[in-house]
Structure formats: structure tokens, C-alpha cells
Design a protein around this motif. Sequence first.
Motif, PDB file in Angstrom:
ATOM      1  N   ALA A  37       4.437  -4.432   0.111  1.00 48.32           N
ATOM      2  CA  ALA A  37       3.163  -3.818   0.474  1.00 48.32           C
ATOM      3  C   ALA A  37       2.770  -2.757  -0.553  1.00 48.32           C
ATOM      4  O   ALA A  37       3.625  -2.130  -1.182  1.00 48.32           O
ATOM      5  N   ARG A  38       1.486  -2.579  -0.728  1.00 52.47           N
ATOM      6  CA  ARG A  38       0.959  -1.580  -1.643  1.00 52.47           C
ATOM      7  C   ARG A  38       0.016  -0.653  -0.897  1.00 52.47           C
ATOM      8  O   ARG A  38      -0.452  -0.975   0.196  1.00 52.47           O
ATOM      9  N   ALA A  39      -0.279   0.488  -1.511  1.00 51.53           N
ATOM     10  CA  ALA A  39      -1.132   1.478  -0.862  1.00 51.53           C
ATOM     11  C   ALA A  39      -2.516   0.893  -0.603  1.00 51.53           C
ATOM     12  O   ALA A  39      -3.082   0.192  -1.444  1.00 51.53           O
ATOM     13  N   GLY A  40      -3.046   1.180   0.572  1.00 53.16           N
ATOM     14  CA  GLY A  40      -4.407   0.789   0.897  1.00 53.16           C
ATOM     15  C   GLY A  40      -4.547  -0.571   1.545  1.00 53.16           C
ATOM     16  O   GLY A  40      -5.651  -0.954   1.947  1.00 53.16           O
ATOM     17  N   VAL A  41      -3.451  -1.331   1.643  1.00 50.02           N
ATOM     18  CA  VAL A  41      -3.519  -2.660   2.245  1.00 50.02           C
ATOM     19  C   VAL A  41      -2.366  -2.835   3.231  1.00 50.02           C
ATOM     20  O   VAL A  41      -1.373  -2.100   3.186  1.00 50.02           O
ATOM     21  N   VAL A  42      -2.518  -3.838   4.101  1.00 53.25           N
ATOM     22  CA  VAL A  42      -1.493  -4.163   5.087  1.00 53.25           C
ATOM     23  C   VAL A  42      -1.266  -5.669   5.052  1.00 53.25           C
ATOM     24  O   VAL A  42      -2.217  -6.449   4.937  1.00 53.25           O
ATOM     25  N   MET A  43      -0.012  -6.078   5.124  1.00 57.30           N
ATOM     26  CA  MET A  43       0.331  -7.497   5.112  1.00 57.30           C
ATOM     27  C   MET A  43       0.715  -7.932   6.519  1.00 57.30           C
ATOM     28  O   MET A  43       1.486  -7.258   7.195  1.00 57.30           O
ATOM     29  N   ARG A  44       0.155  -9.066   6.937  1.00 56.97           N
ATOM     30  CA  ARG A  44       0.452  -9.603   8.260  1.00 56.97           C
ATOM     31  C   ARG A  44       0.720 -11.106   8.171  1.00 56.97           C
ATOM     32  O   ARG A  44       0.038 -11.825   7.438  1.00 56.97           O
ATOM     33  N   ARG A  45       1.710 -11.566   8.941  1.00 59.40           N
ATOM     34  CA  ARG A  45       1.951 -13.008   9.025  1.00 59.40           C
ATOM     35  C   ARG A  45       0.872 -13.667   9.858  1.00 59.40           C
ATOM     36  O   ARG A  45       0.290 -13.045  10.757  1.00 59.40           O
TER      37      ARG A  45
END
Length: 303
Positions: free
Chosen positions: A252-260
Motif C-alpha cells: 500500500a502507498r500513501a493516499g490509496v487503499v487496497m481491497r480484495r
Amino acid sequence: MDLELRHLRILLAIAEAGSLTRAASALLLSQPAMTTQLRRIEASIGLPLFERSARGVVPTRAGELVISHARDAVTSADRIRNCRLRLAAGLDPVTVGGCSGPILSHLTLHLPAVLSNPVSFLQLAATGEAMSRVGDQSIAAGCLVDLDGFGTTPPDEVVVDVIGREPLVVILPAGHPLTRERRVDLAALADETWILAPNDTGCDDYGALADACGAAGFAPRVSPHRIGDTSIQCDLVAQGIGITLAQGSARARAGVVMRRLTGDPLLGRHLLAMHRESPLTGARTLLLDLARGAFDTRCVKPG
């Protein structure tokens, strides 16, 4: 489970760091993957090797004994490595290339220690380019990533092994309402704009996305931007330009969110490709073992 050298290095890293989190960082693993590996090691031995506390971990009496033997074994392995490096002075150098991901990263860290030939690594931008370079033998082996069902057929002279399949995740802006969900239904993204990588002769990204979206009842709207660099993709997502996909093991990186995605409708395949006349043909089993070890510890499993 039989203990391997990589398991012993994990034990030594935990003992030295006094913390699973710090040990995971030192070995470029996620903290959950490190915890899983330690549980497997302890299950194999049949005894707890570390005592956990709020301040970290310390070896148990059994752990101290096992760590002592592990240190001896790793020291011996390092001596063998140095011997191999000296012998390698008269061997032809080889290049291993491939797409960015945990398999190539793991080989970069560990393959030189066990391979007789001097080895260099080359990161390639696309699966098609990697497959082409394996085919013309400009690289001795390739670590490839494509999408299950939407990859290219390898040339007859190239042998491809599937290391494993990993669910893709969707990358959303940090303030997106769907980030509150543990998993995201693909149908809920029908109104979004997708940012895809440049066209790749080795992997039909758009075809895979269109197929999955079609099964969810809509056709994807695709941005005119074609960006392959994950950092730039995440910058655009953070600014609300669109959303994108990534390997499940992506960080993950700043400013974003990862979702399955619910049901894991898109699966990435991690592959090892090698020409039948590659100078590494005799080391194919070794490369496969390292690649599978990386997949087991660093990649997300479907389900």
C-alpha cells in the motif's frame, strides 16, 4: 514440513531483531507472513521457540538450542556459498529477468548465494517482453506475471511453470466510501474509471477486466491514460483520476487503499519461464524451489 535454510534464516532474524515486525522488515516480508512462517516452523519442531510479550519476543529454552544449531547451519551454508563464488570465476555469467513482483525480488536476494554462475538481474516492463527475451535467450530465465486465462501462448522452445495464482486487488482513493468494506463487489465499481497498464503482448489486461466486469453486469470505462508504474498509478488514484488493479502482494502507498474483490474474479499468475537450451536448465529445480518459497511467504492465496 521439512525445515529448509530459509526457515533457519527466519529464526535467526527473529532472534536478532527480538521482534517479528522488525524481522519481517529485515527479510522484506509482511508481518502476517512472518507470523505464519514461525507457526509452521514451531509446528514442525513440536515446541514453541519464542515467548511473546508486548515488548517483543525472546527464545524459549528449546528455541535457544534450535537457534544455536540454525546459526551453525547457516554459517556452513555461507561458507559453501563463498566456495561456489570462487569456483564461479571460470563460469559464464547469466541474466535472470522479469516483471516487478515478489518472485523476482526474492530471486535477486537469494539466487546468487546458491547459483554457481555469476548472475545479474534485469527488471522488464512487460510480460511480453520478458517472454520474448526468454525465447531469444537474451535472458537465461524469466519471472513473469499475467492474468489467468488471458496470458500468451509461449513459444515451443520455452517451458513455463506456474508458480501460483494470486488474487488481484483494486486500488481506491483513501476517502472512497468502499474502503469501509473488507471486500468490494466488482459490480459496485460500475461507475468508476479504470487506469490500465500499456498494452502488453504477453497479457491482455483489458480483456481480463472486460470479461470480469461483463460477468458482473457492466462494461468497464477505461481511462485514456496507460500507466505501468504502480507509483504513478497510485498518485493518479489518490487524486481521484480513476482506480486500478494490482497484485495482491503489492504494498500500500500513501493516499490509496487496497481491497480484495468479492469472489476473487481476477487472478494473477506468477510464472517461471526458461528456454529448453538455457544455461540454467540444470538449475531449474533450484529456481522453482526459490520461486515457490517466495510465493508461499509473500503472496496472497485465493479464497
